[in-house]
Each structure stands twice: as C-alpha cells, then as structure tokens.
Design a protein around this motif. Sequence first.
Motif, PDB file in Angstrom:
ATOM      1  N   ARG A 512       9.041   0.291   9.058  1.00  0.00           N
ATOM      2  CA  ARG A 512       8.898   0.357   7.603  1.00  0.00           C
ATOM      3  C   ARG A 512       9.657  -0.759   6.904  1.00  0.00           C
ATOM      4  O   ARG A 512       9.411  -1.029   5.725  1.00  0.00           O
ATOM      5  N   THR A 513      10.579  -1.431   7.617  1.00  0.00           N
ATOM      6  CA  THR A 513      11.353  -2.502   6.988  1.00  0.00           C
ATOM      7  C   THR A 513      10.922  -3.895   7.424  1.00  0.00           C
ATOM      8  O   THR A 513      11.026  -4.847   6.649  1.00  0.00           O
ATOM      9  N   THR A 514      10.435  -4.044   8.664  1.00  0.00           N
ATOM     10  CA  THR A 514      10.113  -5.387   9.161  1.00  0.00           C
ATOM     11  C   THR A 514       8.656  -5.547   9.573  1.00  0.00           C
ATOM     12  O   THR A 514       8.282  -6.603  10.096  1.00  0.00           O
ATOM     13  N   GLY A 515       7.828  -4.535   9.363  1.00  0.00           N
ATOM     14  CA  GLY A 515       6.403  -4.676   9.633  1.00  0.00           C
ATOM     15  C   GLY A 515       6.032  -4.435  11.087  1.00  0.00           C
ATOM     16  O   GLY A 515       6.704  -3.718  11.819  1.00  0.00           O
ATOM     17  N   THR A 516       4.948  -5.075  11.512  1.00  0.00           N
ATOM     18  CA  THR A 516       4.382  -4.830  12.842  1.00  0.00           C
ATOM     19  C   THR A 516       5.120  -5.624  13.917  1.00  0.00           C
ATOM     20  O   THR A 516       5.404  -6.807  13.751  1.00  0.00           O
ATOM     21  N   HIS A 517       5.432  -4.936  15.017  1.00  0.00           N
ATOM     22  CA  HIS A 517       6.047  -5.565  16.186  1.00  0.00           C
ATOM     23  C   HIS A 517       5.086  -5.422  17.364  1.00  0.00           C
ATOM     24  O   HIS A 517       4.640  -4.319  17.673  1.00  0.00           O
ATOM     25  N   GLU A 518       4.784  -6.526  18.009  1.00  0.00           N
ATOM     26  CA  GLU A 518       3.927  -6.503  19.189  1.00  0.00           C
ATOM     27  C   GLU A 518       4.795  -6.873  20.397  1.00  0.00           C
ATOM     28  O   GLU A 518       5.371  -7.957  20.451  1.00  0.00           O
ATOM     29  N   VAL A 519       4.903  -5.957  21.338  1.00  0.00           N
ATOM     30  CA  VAL A 519       5.699  -6.172  22.548  1.00  0.00           C
ATOM     31  C   VAL A 519       4.749  -6.523  23.691  1.00  0.00           C
ATOM     32  O   VAL A 519       3.870  -5.731  24.047  1.00  0.00           O
ATOM     33  N   ARG A 520       4.906  -7.721  24.244  1.00  0.00           N
ATOM     34  CA  ARG A 520       4.058  -8.184  25.346  1.00  0.00           C
ATOM     35  C   ARG A 520       4.948  -8.377  26.568  1.00  0.00           C
ATOM     36  O   ARG A 520       5.919  -9.128  26.519  1.00  0.00           O
ATOM     37  N   TYR A 521       4.612  -7.677  27.652  1.00  0.00           N
ATOM     38  CA  TYR A 521       5.486  -7.701  28.819  1.00  0.00           C
ATOM     39  C   TYR A 521       4.674  -7.585  30.106  1.00  0.00           C
ATOM     40  O   TYR A 521       3.540  -7.109  30.117  1.00  0.00           O
ATOM     41  N   ARG A 522       5.282  -8.057  31.211  1.00  0.00           N
ATOM     42  CA  ARG A 522       4.679  -7.944  32.547  1.00  0.00           C
ATOM     43  C   ARG A 522       5.749  -7.503  33.531  1.00  0.00           C
ATOM     44  O   ARG A 522       6.887  -7.985  33.477  1.00  0.00           O
ATOM     45  N   PHE A 523       5.391  -6.576  34.403  1.00  0.00           N
ATOM     46  CA  PHE A 523       6.263  -6.233  35.517  1.00  0.00           C
ATOM     47  C   PHE A 523       6.037  -7.250  36.633  1.00  0.00           C
ATOM     48  O   PHE A 523       4.897  -7.593  36.948  1.00  0.00           O
ATOM     49  N   THR A 524       7.112  -7.733  37.218  1.00  0.00           N
ATOM     50  CA  THR A 524       7.033  -8.733  38.287  1.00  0.00           C
ATOM     51  C   THR A 524       7.742  -8.198  39.537  1.00  0.00           C
ATOM     52  O   THR A 524       8.345  -7.126  39.522  1.00  0.00           O
ATOM     53  N   ARG A 525       7.686  -8.997  40.592  1.00  0.00           N
ATOM     54  CA  ARG A 525       8.360  -8.582  41.822  1.00  0.00           C
ATOM     55  C   ARG A 525       9.873  -8.467  41.623  1.00  0.00           C
ATOM     56  O   ARG A 525      10.551  -7.696  42.287  1.00  0.00           O
ATOM     57  N   GLY A 527      11.420  -7.875  38.566  1.00  0.00           N
ATOM     58  CA  GLY A 527      11.844  -7.102  37.400  1.00  0.00           C
ATOM     59  C   GLY A 527      10.798  -7.075  36.312  1.00  0.00           C
ATOM     60  O   GLY A 527       9.690  -6.589  36.510  1.00  0.00           O
ATOM     61  N   ILE A 528      11.136  -7.669  35.164  1.00  0.00           N
ATOM     62  CA  ILE A 528      10.237  -7.636  34.014  1.00  0.00           C
ATOM     63  C   ILE A 528      10.340  -8.951  33.263  1.00  0.00           C
ATOM     64  O   ILE A 528      11.387  -9.610  33.248  1.00  0.00           O
ATOM     65  N   ALA A 529       9.212  -9.339  32.651  1.00  0.00           N
ATOM     66  CA  ALA A 529       9.183 -10.527  31.794  1.00  0.00           C
ATOM     67  C   ALA A 529       8.640 -10.103  30.436  1.00  0.00           C
ATOM     68  O   ALA A 529       7.519  -9.601  30.347  1.00  0.00           O
ATOM     69  N   VAL A 530       9.456 -10.263  29.389  1.00  0.00           N
ATOM     70  CA  VAL A 530       9.056  -9.905  28.028  1.00  0.00           C
ATOM     71  C   VAL A 530       8.920 -11.193  27.225  1.00  0.00           C
ATOM     72  O   VAL A 530       9.869 -11.990  27.146  1.00  0.00           O
ATOM     73  N   GLU A 531       7.733 -11.410  26.663  1.00  0.00           N
ATOM     74  CA  GLU A 531       7.494 -12.643  25.906  1.00  0.00           C
ATOM     75  C   GLU A 531       8.470 -12.764  24.743  1.00  0.00           C
ATOM     76  O   GLU A 531       8.679 -11.807  23.986  1.00  0.00           O
ATOM     77  N   GLY A 532       9.091 -13.941  24.620  1.00  0.00           N
ATOM     78  CA  GLY A 532      10.032 -14.204  23.542  1.00  0.00           C
ATOM     79  C   GLY A 532      11.441 -13.738  23.840  1.00  0.00           C
ATOM     80  O   GLY A 532      12.329 -13.864  22.983  1.00  0.00           O
ATOM     81  N   HIS A 533      11.669 -13.163  25.037  1.00  0.00           N
ATOM     82  CA  HIS A 533      12.995 -12.655  25.390  1.00  0.00           C
ATOM     83  C   HIS A 533      13.334 -13.067  26.818  1.00  0.00           C
ATOM     84  O   HIS A 533      13.472 -12.225  27.709  1.00  0.00           O
ATOM     85  N   ASP A 534      13.451 -14.364  27.027  1.00  0.00           N
ATOM     86  CA  ASP A 534      13.751 -14.897  28.354  1.00  0.00           C
ATOM     87  C   ASP A 534      15.093 -14.363  28.848  1.00  0.00           C
ATOM     88  O   ASP A 534      16.081 -14.307  28.095  1.00  0.00           O
ATOM     89  N   GLY A 535      15.124 -13.994  30.104  1.00  0.00           N
ATOM     90  CA  GLY A 535      16.366 -13.554  30.716  1.00  0.00           C
ATOM     91  C   GLY A 535      16.681 -12.087  30.518  1.00  0.00           C
ATOM     92  O   GLY A 535      17.678 -11.586  31.056  1.00  0.00           O
TER      93      GLY A 535
END
Length: 673
Positions: A512-525, A527-535
């Motif tokens: 309600r304060t910052t609008g729409t958030h789209e979380v894009r992620y992949r599970f890998t061998r 761990g996990i990779a989240v777009e825009g959040h390296d490491g």
Amino acid sequence: MGGGGRVTGGLTNVLVANRGEIARRVFATCRRMGIGTTAVYSDADAASPHVSEADAAIRLPGNTPAETYLRGELIIEAALSAGADAIHPGYGFLSENAEFARAVLDAGLVWIGPPVAAIEQMGSKVESKKMMDAAGVPVLAELDPAEVTDAHLPVLIKASAGGGGRGMRVVRDLAELQDQIAGAQREAESAFGDPTVFCERYLETGRHIEVQVMSDTFGKTWAVGERECSIQRRHQKVVEEAPSPLVEKIDGMRDRLFEAARLAAEAIGYEGAGTVEFLADEKGDFFFLEMNTRLQVEHPVTEQTTGLDLVRLQLQVASGLPLPATQPAQRGHSIEVRLYAEDPSHDWQPQSGPVHKIEIPFTAGEFTVLEQPGVRLDTGVVDGSLVGVHYDPMLAKVISYAETRAEAAHLLATALQRAKIHGLVTNRDLLVRVLRHPAFLAGDTDTAFFATHDLAVLSAPLVSEADEALSIIAAALADSAANRTTSRLAGLTPSGWRNLPSQPQTKSYDSRTTGTHEVRYRFTRTGIAVEGHDGLELISVTPDRVVLGVPGERGTVRRQFEIARYGDLVAIDSPLGPVSVRRLPRFTDPSEQIAAGSLLAPMPGSVIRLGAAEGDHVKQGQPILWLEAMKMEHTIAAPATGILSALNVTVGQQVEVGAILAVVEDEEQEQTS
C-alpha cells in the motif's frame, strides 16, 4: 457510592454499562476481588471477549450506540434481570450522564461513580468553568458561538456533553464557523445524544496536563498524580504518560496543580475517581479545561506510577469504605499509547475488518498493575476479533513501566515495532516514530506535535524500502515452500528446480506504500538466485519462516522473517519491522479494473450529506459527500477538477469499503480526449 445507599457486606455483582476493553478492565478487578460480573452487548459485539468473560451477559438488540449502549433503561433492566447490585459506567457512552446515574439509584442499584449533583455540575462545560472560576481555579473563558468575531480566531468548538474529540473543530476562518458548528453538533448528537456545543479561544500550542483525583465519602480527597497527554490527533489523546516531563522540570508546578485539582473536587462534593484537565504553557501557568466525572482511558499510567488499582478504589468507595490512611508515593515512569485501527497517512481514516492476530512482546500482564519493568496490555480484541464501524476503532492500550522515562519509551517502542498485528492498517508505525523522536525523548511535547514534526514523516513505514523488498522476497520463498507442501508431486524437490537453467519463477505482491513488487527467482544447485539481489543466500525456508543471508560491506548478515497468510493478505514480521502486502493473481480480470477518477469508500459507513449533483462541474478538493463511520464525519472530496459524471449513492445509504461512490472526469483528460 456516588450518592446512593450502602450495600451490606459489600458488592456482589457488578454490571459494566460498556463494551470491549473498558468492560474487560473493570471485570479484571472484580474477579480479583471475588465480585461477580455482568456484561451487556450489542448484536455487533456478540462475539466480543468481554461477553464471554462475564458471569452473565444480556443482549441489547441493535448495533449503533443509540440503539444499545446509550439506552439507559435497557441497561438497568439488564442489571436487575441478572441479579447485579451495582452498575459501573466505564468511560464513554453514559458514564457522565446524570440522568442515567439517577435512574440507576432510583432502581435500587449502586452507582459506581460520583454523586449525581457532581455529574450535573461538571456535565455542562460552560457552567463548570463558571463554577471553577468562582472556586479559585484558573480558567480559559468560553465564548458564545453567536458572538465570535475575527478578533477571537482561532477558536475551538467543543461538545458540552462529552469528550474524546467528538464534536471538536478548530475554526480559523469566520466564514466556516456556522458549517463547522453544524458538523460538531451532528457529531455530538451521534456520540452523546446532546448536540450542545460552545466555543473557546484556541491555543495553537500548549501542554495538556490532567490530575487524577480520588475522593471517599468521608471528605478525604487525594490528588493521586498528574498525567501529560499533549500528543493528540483531532483533539483525541494518542500518547499519555506519568509523571509529566513539564511538571517534573518546573519547581512548584505539581503542588499548584494538585491544589487546583483538590479545589475543583471539593467545590462539587466529589466522590470516587475523577480527572481534572488543564491546558498549560511552557512557563508552568495552566487553565482549567474540564472535569471528567469518571475513570479515564489513560488511568493505567497513574496505576503504574503509584501501585494503585484505581478500579478497586472505585469499588471500595462505592461500598462505603474510606480511602487508605496513607497515599502512596510516586514511583518510576509509565507511558501509554493508544493502538488504533486507523491510517494516519490518509487523514486518520478509521479501518474496519478482522484482527487476524494481535501479539505484543514483553507483555508481563493484562489489566493489572506491574511491580517490575515491563509491558502491560489492556485490549478489547483477541485473535479473530472483528472491528466494526459502529464504535471507536481503538484496538488496545499498550503501557510500559520502567524506572526512567527513557527506558519506558525505549521498551514501548521496541515492543510495538516487534508486535504481530495482522489484518488491519494501524497507527503502530506512527507510535514507534513518536516514541523514538528526539523531541519526545527530550520531553518537548505539545498539542501541535504532529504539525510541528510533520505528520507525513512520523507516519512513514518503519521499514526502509530495501528492507521491505527483503521481506517480500522472504514472503515469495515461503509461499513457494507452502505450495510444495500441498503438492502431491516432488514434495522434497525445490519448486522450479531443473537440471538445466530455465525461466525464473515470478510472484507479485502489492504494497500500500510502495506499489507492486515482482519477485523473480530461480533455485540452483548451490542455492537460490534472486534478480536484483546478487549474493543473497537462502539459509532455510518453511511455509512460515525464512532465514536469508544478506550480503553487506562487512560480510553476510542473517535475517529471520516470519510469514503468515490470510487469503491474499501476507504478513511478514522481522526485527527490521512489520510488512503487510497483498498477493496478486497471475492474471487480472479486466472487468475488475476501476475507472480513473473513481471515488472509493475508504471505510464502511452511512452517507449523511451530498455536496454536489451528477453533471456538476467540481473543483479539486471540493466536498462531494460526507460519510459517518465510527461516530465521526469523513469528507469525500473531488480528486481533480472536472465533471461529476457519476454519483452512485443517496443520503442514508450504507456503503461498504471500496464501493465506488462517484466518478469525476478530470478536466485535463476531457480537453485532450
């Protein structure tokens, strides 16, 4: 006993002529004293905790206060039918209604309140000021609304019969006076059954300080202690504390306040608990505002700093017992905040709906005096309670007690930040920011606190946008884990796992304060990779708990998030602060799109006035209609200059939250189309 006859052997059963937190507070003391309890309830309150906690409960048919809790004859009949021998009025509703008090006594019941004459004398704020002036109490003179001129501005309109901000309006332009008086009269009639209002000079800044008094039937009056309640919204208190930081630093002010309060109580032959309210300036001068002939919402801070149970003293005085020989000394510091279902960032709009969960950490007791530092919780709601539109939207009073003011503020702020409050928008973030504000911590509080320190800044979310994004990532991963637990296939395999790289999974949420958030992620061998959040590392994940490793300049920091779901609502709690979002569907139904310029009902309520007609040319900010909800009027204004192309409501119509009330076609859009 407030002017009634004695009860041989003491009270045996008390009916509380009120609801929610107020009734639960009185019941708690009754149980500790071995006194039976009787509740009354409206249809809207049938599932309220105060009903199930009472020994007996009687229904008052209807929902609105006028149909139920303001019906004195029904309440008295309920007491008689349940075998109660006394009525405690609580605070609000009929608590300062002399006619009701007289009827209670006439029915042979004990009135747990002051004498009827005292209520009558203080019931008119106009007459009470004259009486206090004659008794030697400093007063701020009232003004006849018909005689107000430009020279008097600004003025404050007040309801003569009540408080709590109902019927209060500040007027700075003489042209607005009559409309504001009419609005104040409507609010006063709705809240108290009495439309009488008056005016007084309005001091833009000041300190609201009140003295708790307690008098027995033997002529003894205690000035128990003072409270400061300067931080207010719409003339209703938000933060209260004891002792007052202003009084603490001005030599002799406490003695003068206590003497004025005792003069006020003795002038009217007071008995029981009452509060004398003053408006003070930074020099320590003060003026009488009013005397509340009842217990106050903020009485817990006085209880915490004296060790007294004020309700217990009320019941003892009503039973004809004297006050103890020695008045207790002051101890420590206590701060109370009123947790409301309201949105400070949108003109304090009250909210309604379910309370899925309410959990305040560090709580050491409920409705009881704490002997050690900690948090006290006085609330009228529990998990699953429904906040309706008929009553004040206060969820709870959260009270801290500590040795010092700084510790009390820190403890309360932390408890609120870490509280789990799911289901409704509340003023929690505002309360935390106030408690941590340098001006508050320095004791620099006055009635203009929100204006001085920018309400928009104070009501901003506690979490930063970066921390909110982390919380939403945790929600997406927890949702993924929840989906796996309900899947019949590959329950132990990470969702979306492939031998070869594939397209990322996507989950969308609305804040309600910052609008729409789209979380894009992949599970890998690995761990996990989240777009825009390296490491970013996924350390552990379950449907209700996620631990992330967040990279930083000095290494990785572990962050824990707890996730709860209620339909499409997702609540994420962590030490970073609370986050609440709506899970968005993958596909949107075009028929559910809302046209630009639509005015949506911000809350359920009743349409009481219309300010324009369909087809009218309206200006931005012009009132289109007025809603009444939770005993207050709310103006619905045009979002832009243009044509009122649709008006979907009529006077008297009930509307639900989110209903399209009207549509304004923007003037600029008209010119370009």
